[in-house]
Design a protein around this motif. Structure first.
Motif, PDB file in Angstrom:
ATOM      1  N   TYR A 190       0.842  -1.198   0.000  1.00 58.15           N
ATOM      2  CA  TYR A 190       0.000   0.000   0.000  1.00 58.15           C
ATOM      3  C   TYR A 190       0.878   1.249   0.000  1.00 58.15           C
ATOM      4  O   TYR A 190       0.685   2.172  -0.809  1.00 58.15           O
ATOM      5  N   ALA A 191       1.871   1.244   0.876  1.00 61.07           N
ATOM      6  CA  ALA A 191       2.781   2.391   0.949  1.00 61.07           C
ATOM      7  C   ALA A 191       3.528   2.546  -0.373  1.00 61.07           C
ATOM      8  O   ALA A 191       3.716   3.656  -0.881  1.00 61.07           O
ATOM      9  N   ARG A 192       3.919   1.413  -0.950  1.00 62.09           N
ATOM     10  CA  ARG A 192       4.677   1.424  -2.200  1.00 62.09           C
ATOM     11  C   ARG A 192       3.833   2.002  -3.337  1.00 62.09           C
ATOM     12  O   ARG A 192       4.310   2.794  -4.139  1.00 62.09           O
ATOM     13  N   ALA A 193       2.574   1.563  -3.404  1.00 64.15           N
ATOM     14  CA  ALA A 193       1.700   2.032  -4.477  1.00 64.15           C
ATOM     15  C   ALA A 193       1.503   3.542  -4.372  1.00 64.15           C
ATOM     16  O   ALA A 193       1.543   4.260  -5.376  1.00 64.15           O
ATOM     17  N   ARG A 194       1.350   4.014  -3.139  1.00 60.56           N
ATOM     18  CA  ARG A 194       1.178   5.460  -2.969  1.00 60.56           C
ATOM     19  C   ARG A 194       2.432   6.207  -3.401  1.00 60.56           C
ATOM     20  O   ARG A 194       2.363   7.231  -4.083  1.00 60.56           O
ATOM     21  N   ALA A 195       3.585   5.649  -3.021  1.00 60.42           N
ATOM     22  CA  ALA A 195       4.844   6.288  -3.376  1.00 60.42           C
ATOM     23  C   ALA A 195       5.015   6.305  -4.890  1.00 60.42           C
ATOM     24  O   ALA A 195       5.479   7.291  -5.474  1.00 60.42           O
TER      25      ALA A 195
END
Lengths: 225, 245
Positions: free
Chosen positions: B166-171
């Motif tokens: 999730y954090a990666r997709a946002r980044a």
């Protein structure tokens, strides 16, 4: 005749039999949606806090209630098997409980009830139609089932019928919007990418771009390094 | 609390919650919540964590209280306000509140206290139970087919991955200059695709190691059911006396 019948039923059970792959997909979808559910719960809480002075706090949750049925319809749409909706909804609820939701233990029970509602929707089409109509019906039944339960469980019968009618109306719209329209779009978009090849929805899809082979090789190369 | 058999504990607490739902006694709800809070603190839940989880409950409870207060069904008011029928929930019956007001307050209290009564047992389970042990005991004590226990364990193992993804997709969106809100639908797509691919890879890996899901296996770590588990079940069923008083 009987031979033909038995092969037919054999094919049917093979199509409907659970494989580990299906169960893991459902569990992971359940996990994803459990996270979404908790996030939406916080959002609904903020909304209902805003509406509290008016005594309309319940509506804060009604607006987003459809999100809670998404796991069921999406999983059923992807795997197109009887029981998929129920199972995924229960798994999502169980994971939500373990992550520490404040709705309490009966969240698993609500999962069962919502899942049964969704199953009824698909069963009325004899598990043969997988489109917006059947998904909408499944969502509507989920919403109605869970509302009936809440009348007793949350003592909603203590509230005036006018407020309750409004709640049901908002919940139905939310259910169709989130768990039928949005799930249909998400499922179709997912099928177009080709990752669903080995599931019923992806297998039906024509003209899928197949990238898995070359990409898999590249991934393997990167693992070896 | 941590030593109890997790499935039996879950079952006991579920029955307790259903009893509370059937009894509709605000003071019982609140005392169950207090007892659960006490048990949590005794079994090592940090007070700060407990407070943070109780905060949303207060909001929820307040919301339901005002709904019940302002939009009471006529039948509910009549029931409580009926002459002779002593209001079961309000000890301060002869206070400044008029009779109608008192029944509205009690209506709100019934709705609001319920939130706490339900959340107590749920949090007690969630905060004092080892998840893996719970899944194991579901398979051993409740005979859940291994297909599902493996599925649950696999999914639970992916939990940290999911957060990371999730954090990666946002980044990734931010790197491309696309603004996404924390609950954006754009984020759902990469997460769904990842979920499907993970589940395929995991299933293949597990099947190749012989976890095919249909065969019964013996288990190295067993989760026994002890006398204390039955005692706890009995304790959770105590409010049933309320039906007879």
């Amino acid at each position: 005749m009987s031979g033909a019948d038995s092969t037919k039923s054999g094919a049917a059970t093979a199509r409907y039999a659970w494989k580990l792959r299906d169960v893991i997909l459902m569990a992971i979808l359940g996990l994803l949606f459990a996270i979404i559910y908790l996030a939406v719960f916080q959002g609904g809480l903020a909304l209902s806090a805003l509406l509290t002075p008016a005594g309309l706090a319940n509506y804060g949750f009604e607006i987003v209630y459809g999100v809670w049925f998404m796991a069921a319809t999406l999983a059923a749409y992807i795997s197109q098997k009887p029981g998929a909706a129920l199972l995924t909804e229960v798994l999502a609820a169980a994971i939500e409980l373990l992550m520490g939701n404040s709705g309490g233990l009966t969240v698993v029970l609500t999962g069962v009830i919502q899942g049964l509602g969704a199953e009824l929707g698909f069963a009325l089409f004899r598990y043969k139609k997988w489109n917006l109509a059947s998904m909408s019906l499944a969502s509507v039944f989920s919403a109605l089932f869970i509302f009936t339960y809440e009348l007793w469980y949350l003592s909603y019968y203590l509230l005036s019928p006018a407020v309750l009618a409004g709640q049901v109306a908002v919940r139905l719209v939310s259910a169709i919007l989130f768990s039928a329209v949005l799930c249909k779009l998400a499922g179709d978009a997912l099928a177009r990418t080709g990752v669903l090849k080995s599931y019923a929805l992806g297998a039906r899809q024509k003209g899928v771009r197949i990238y898995a082979e070359d990409e898999a090789q590249e991934v393997q190369k990167s693992w070896r390094r | 609390m941590r030593q109890l058999n997790p499935s039996l504990k879950a079952l006991s607490l579920l029955l307790l919650t259903l009893l509370l739902a059937a009894l509709r006694q605000p003071w019982l709800n609140l005392s169950v919540f207090a007892l659960c809070g006490l048990l949590m603190l005794l079994s090592g839940v940090r007070p700060r964590a407990l407070l943070l989880t109780v905060l949303p409950l207060l909001i929820l409870g307040a919301g339901l209280f005002f709904s019940g207060y302002r939009f009471a069904a006529d039948s509910a008011l009549r029931q409580v306000a009926a002459p002779g029928a002593a209001s079961p929930v309000l000890p301060f019956k002869n206070s400044l509140l008029s009779q109608a007001d008192a029944s509205r307050v009690s209506n709100g209290l019934v709705l609001a206290s319920r939130v706490f009564g339900f959340a107590g047992p749920g949090l007690l389970l969630a905060l004092t139970t080892d998840r893996v042990r719970l899944v194991r005991s579901l398979g051993q004590s409740l005979r859940l087919p291994p297909l599902f226990t493996y599925g649950l364990l696999a999914a639970w193992g992916m939990f940290s991955q999911m957060n990371l993804e999730y954090a990666r997709a946002r980044a990734a969106f931010r790197a491309r200059g696309i603004r996404v809100t924390p609950l954006s639908l754009r984020l759902l797509r990469p997460l769904l695709i990842k979920s499907v691919r993970w589940s395929e890879a995991l299933a293949i890996a597990m099947e190749s190691k012989g976890f095919e899901g249909h065969a019964r296996r013996s288990s190295w770590r067993t989760v026994p059911i002890r006398l204390s588990d039955w005692l706890f079940l009995g304790l959770c069923l105590l409010p049933a006396i309320g039906f007879f008083i």
